[in-house]
Design an enzyme around this catalytic site. Structure first.
Site, short mmCIF file in Angstrom:
data_model
loop_
_atom_site.label_atom_id
_atom_site.label_comp_id
_atom_site.label_asym_id
_atom_site.label_seq_id
_atom_site.Cartn_x
_atom_site.Cartn_y
_atom_site.Cartn_z
N ASN A 42 -8.08 30.99 7.97
CA ASN A 42 -9.43 30.20 7.26
C ASN A 42 -10.60 30.75 8.82
OD1 ASN A 42 -7.64 29.03 9.60
ND2 ASN A 42 -8.84 27.61 9.54
N ILE A 43 -11.51 31.40 8.31
CA ILE A 43 -12.71 32.05 9.08
C ILE A 43 -13.59 30.64 9.12
CG2 ILE A 43 -13.73 33.67 9.33
CD1 ILE A 43 -11.80 35.09 7.33
N GLU A 44 -13.65 30.53 10.49
CA GLU A 44 -14.61 29.51 11.07
C GLU A 44 -16.40 30.54 11.30
OE1 GLU A 44 -13.47 26.18 12.75
OE2 GLU A 44 -12.29 25.49 11.18
N CYS A 53 -12.06 28.98 3.58
CA CYS A 53 -10.71 28.63 4.15
C CYS A 53 -9.20 29.93 3.26
CB CYS A 53 -10.70 27.50 2.85
SG CYS A 53 -10.89 26.20 2.83
N GLU A 55 -7.11 30.16 1.37
CA GLU A 55 -6.57 30.42 0.20
C GLU A 55 -8.08 31.60 -0.02
OE1 GLU A 55 -6.56 27.75 1.49
OE2 GLU A 55 -5.56 25.57 0.68
N CYS A 92 -8.19 22.43 -0.79
CA CYS A 92 -9.14 22.09 -0.81
C CYS A 92 -9.37 22.04 -1.79
CB CYS A 92 -10.85 22.55 -0.30
SG CYS A 92 -11.44 23.51 -0.45
N CYS A 95 -10.94 25.15 -2.95
CA CYS A 95 -9.80 26.35 -3.44
C CYS A 95 -9.07 26.46 -4.30
CB CYS A 95 -8.78 26.33 -1.96
SG CYS A 95 -9.85 27.09 -0.71
N1 THU Z 1 -9.48 25.24 5.28
C1 THU Z 1 -8.68 25.37 4.69
O1 THU Z 1 -8.45 26.47 5.14
N2 THU Z 1 -8.03 25.67 3.43
C2 THU Z 1 -7.53 24.47 2.37
O2 THU Z 1 -7.79 24.31 1.72
C3 THU Z 1 -8.93 22.87 3.91
C4 THU Z 1 -9.30 23.68 5.02
C5 THU Z 1 -9.32 25.06 6.23
C6 THU Z 1 -11.31 24.98 7.31
C7 THU Z 1 -11.43 24.46 8.15
O3 THU Z 1 -11.23 25.92 9.07
C8 THU Z 1 -10.09 24.11 7.85
O4 THU Z 1 -8.94 24.33 7.70
C9 THU Z 1 -10.48 22.20 9.03
O5 THU Z 1 -10.90 21.70 7.66
#
Ligand code: THU
Length: 131
Positions: A42-44, A53, A55, A92, A95
């Site tokens: 995941n990259i914010e 996300c 995935e 999520c 994804c």
């Molecule tokens: N996140 C994912 O990488 N995959 C998911 O299916 C659910 C959420 C990440 C997004 C965000 O960076 C962190 O988890 C919290 O929501």
């Protein structure tokens, strides 16, 4: 075929590279496509809603490489406590739609869950355009 536990270990290792300075919730994904392994995290970014996300990051890596069909995906939320419910570690909604479109026949392994899933389990009646 790489074993379930091996692919989950790759996903957990990838999660160490997550870029999540806002949530501090590290997620890793590992995909097998055409026999090759691809990982994602995941990259914010500062505009939170544009977060990518793990995935989708892994699926994008496989597709970008022109990989063959995606047959296995493992997802690891390494900051989720071991006793947390399943919904704290499953993909999520966005994804799930990516998986329905790009990996409709994949098996889905979730770290911490003994059960494996298909996208039909996670997203019944998924939207799809005619082929
Ligand atoms: N996140 C994912 O990488 N995959 C998911 O299916 C659910 C959420 C990440 C997004 C965000 O960076 C962190 O988890 C919290 O929501």
């Amino acid at each position: 075929m790489i074993l379930r536990e091996e692919l989950l270990a790759v996903a957990r290792q990838a999660a160490q590279r997550a870029y999540c300075p806002y949530s501090h919730f590290r997620v890793g994904a590992a995909v097998i496509a055409g026999g090759k392994t691809y990982t994602g995290v995941n990259i914010e970014i500062s505009s939170y809603g544009l977060t990518l996300c793990a995935e989708r990051s892994a699926l994008a890596a496989a597709i970008s490489d022109g990989a063959g069909p995606i047959t296995q995906i493992a997802v690891a939320c390494i900051d989720t406590p071991p006793d947390a419910p399943l919904n704290e570690r499953t993909p999520c909604g966005a994804c799930r739609q990516w998986l329905a479109d790009l990996a409709p026949n994949t098996v889905i392994y979730i770290d911490g869950s003994p059960e494996d899933f298909t996208i039909r389990d996670l997203l019944p009646f998924a939207f799809g355009l005619p082929e």
